[in-house]
Design an enzyme around this catalytic site. Structure first.
Site, PDB file in Angstrom:
ATOM      1  N   HIS A 119     -19.293  -2.911 -17.898  1.00  0.00           N
ATOM      2  CA  HIS A 119     -20.295  -3.745 -18.846  1.00  0.00           C
ATOM      3  C   HIS A 119     -20.416  -3.505 -19.514  1.00  0.00           C
ATOM      4  O   HIS A 119     -21.835  -2.973 -20.297  1.00  0.00           O
ATOM      5  CB  HIS A 119     -20.592  -2.292 -17.470  1.00  0.00           C
ATOM      6  CG  HIS A 119     -20.067  -2.373 -16.101  1.00  0.00           C
ATOM      7  ND1 HIS A 119     -20.514  -1.570 -15.619  1.00  0.00           N
ATOM      8  CD2 HIS A 119     -19.400  -3.348 -15.095  1.00  0.00           C
ATOM      9  CE1 HIS A 119     -19.949  -1.899 -14.377  1.00  0.00           C
ATOM     10  NE2 HIS A 119     -19.739  -3.173 -14.550  1.00  0.00           N
ATOM     11  N   CYS A 127     -29.450  -9.891 -31.028  1.00  0.00           N
ATOM     12  CA  CYS A 127     -31.017 -10.807 -30.464  1.00  0.00           C
ATOM     13  C   CYS A 127     -30.691 -11.378 -30.014  1.00  0.00           C
ATOM     14  O   CYS A 127     -29.545 -12.688 -30.135  1.00  0.00           O
ATOM     15  CB  CYS A 127     -31.105 -11.682 -31.829  1.00  0.00           C
ATOM     16  SG  CYS A 127     -32.260 -12.249 -31.804  1.00  0.00           S
ATOM     17  N   CYS A 130     -31.496 -15.578 -31.601  1.00  0.00           N
ATOM     18  CA  CYS A 130     -29.905 -15.457 -33.205  1.00  0.00           C
ATOM     19  C   CYS A 130     -29.221 -15.219 -33.164  1.00  0.00           C
ATOM     20  O   CYS A 130     -28.489 -15.313 -33.940  1.00  0.00           O
ATOM     21  CB  CYS A 130     -31.323 -15.631 -34.608  1.00  0.00           C
ATOM     22  SG  CYS A 130     -30.980 -13.776 -34.853  1.00  0.00           S
ATOM     23  N   SER A 194     -16.582   6.156  -7.774  1.00  0.00           N
ATOM     24  CA  SER A 194     -17.112   5.944  -6.139  1.00  0.00           C
ATOM     25  C   SER A 194     -16.697   4.630  -5.980  1.00  0.00           C
ATOM     26  O   SER A 194     -16.426   4.369  -5.033  1.00  0.00           O
ATOM     27  CB  SER A 194     -19.006   5.287  -6.324  1.00  0.00           C
ATOM     28  OG  SER A 194     -19.186   4.647  -6.574  1.00  0.00           O
ATOM     29  N   ASN A 218     -11.877  12.698  -7.919  1.00  0.00           N
ATOM     30  CA  ASN A 218     -13.502  12.023  -7.696  1.00  0.00           C
ATOM     31  C   ASN A 218     -13.875  13.211  -7.581  1.00  0.00           C
ATOM     32  O   ASN A 218     -13.181  13.862  -6.712  1.00  0.00           O
ATOM     33  CB  ASN A 218     -13.407  10.966  -7.396  1.00  0.00           C
ATOM     34  CG  ASN A 218     -15.258  10.229  -7.649  1.00  0.00           C
ATOM     35  OD1 ASN A 218     -15.634  10.403  -7.837  1.00  0.00           O
ATOM     36  ND2 ASN A 218     -15.675   9.257  -6.653  1.00  0.00           N
ATOM     37  N   ALA A 219     -14.907  13.493  -7.265  1.00  0.00           N
ATOM     38  CA  ALA A 219     -16.425  14.112  -6.776  1.00  0.00           C
ATOM     39  C   ALA A 219     -16.611  14.163  -5.375  1.00  0.00           C
ATOM     40  O   ALA A 219     -16.833  14.907  -4.395  1.00  0.00           O
ATOM     41  CB  ALA A 219     -17.263  14.047  -7.024  1.00  0.00           C
TER      42      ALA A 219
HETATM   43 ZN   LIG Z   1     -32.977 -12.461 -34.060  1.00  0.00          ZN
END
Ligand SMILES: [Zn+2]
Length: 249
Positions: A119, A127, A130, A194, A218-219
């Site tokens: 992720h 930016c 640019c 999960s 895992n919990a």
């Molecule tokens: Zn920029």
């Protein structure tokens, strides 16, 4: 009869191409609130609304007002014993890599060398006009006096953290690397996820179908528990150091 943790330790100790897959539960133990967790920042906002690419583009200021608050917590967080145990397992050759759904950089801080971030990373900002990149920590400082933050190169106010927002595709290179690691893994250690966020949650399935044995820490129960060789319900910061110790590393 061996206990679950002994069985898990034997599997990890014998792994030749072990891979860890980690989710928000690991970060939560370093104080970073999860999307679905109780009590944290997220209870104040609708995460999908605040963290979608469409709402970011429509209103960067609202996004950054929340991000400023989250950033204070995330940038101050430190790796916990679970992160450190995974780094030690990699150093001793038990794991080839950590595939993570987390964006906080804590695996790298703990010493993990090969980290596949599905992720993206919250440690930098890009930016959208640019392409210039900056450290997220530098932008965080600026947020106190500049809202929304502006690009230091072109001046436009469309700086976006290099994380995958809702509505954006997963980074292809990271996904390919994660799939390859999963397909070739002999043991996959799934921690603090999960396993409900797709397509990332496909990876343990890919690994299992390719012959890997799954260890889930895992919990809460996960939808993949029945595919796992071993399921350990508990906190990763407690279970992983014990697992590391039992592997004799
Ligand atoms: Zn920029």
């Amino acid at each position: 009869m061996s206990s679950a943790i002994d069985v898990a330790a034997d599997l990890v100790a014998s792994a030749q191409r072990g891979v860890a897959f980690t989710g928000a539960g690991v970060s939560a133990e370093s104080g970073i609130p999860t999307f679905r967790g109780q009590g944290g920042l997220w209870t104040k906002y609708d995460p999908v609304k605040v963290s979608s690419i469409d709402s970011f583009l429509a209103d960067p200021t609202s996004y950054w007002m929340v991000a400023r608050e989250r950033g204070r917590v995330a940038l101050a967080a430190k790796p916990n014993p679970g992160h450190l145990a995974l780094a030690a397992m990699e150093a001793s050759g038990r794991l080839r890599a950590v595939i993570t759904q987390n964006t906080d950089g804590l695996h790298q801080d703990a010493g993990s060398k090969r980290v596949v971030e599905l992720h993206g990373s919250g440690r930098s900002v890009e930016c959208l006009v640019c392409g210039a990149r900056e450290r997220r920590a530098d932008v965080q400082v600026r947020l106190e006096v500049e809202m929304p933050p502006r690009c230091r190169v072109c001046g436009n106010a469309v700086l976006k953290p290099t994380v995958v927002l809702f509505g954006e595709p997963m980074p292809a290179a990271a996904m390919d690397e994660a799939l390859e690691l999963s397909r070739t893994a002999d043991v996959m250690l799934v921690v603090g996820s999960s396993l409900v966020v797709y397509p990332a949650a496909d990876l343990p399935l890919v690994a299992a179908r390719s012959g890997a044995r799954l260890v889930i820490v895992n919990a809460e129960p996960t939808p993949f528990d029945r595919l796992a060789e071993v399921v350990i319900q508990g906190r990763s910061g407690e279970v992983l150091p014990e697992l590391l110790q039992l592997t004799g590393a």
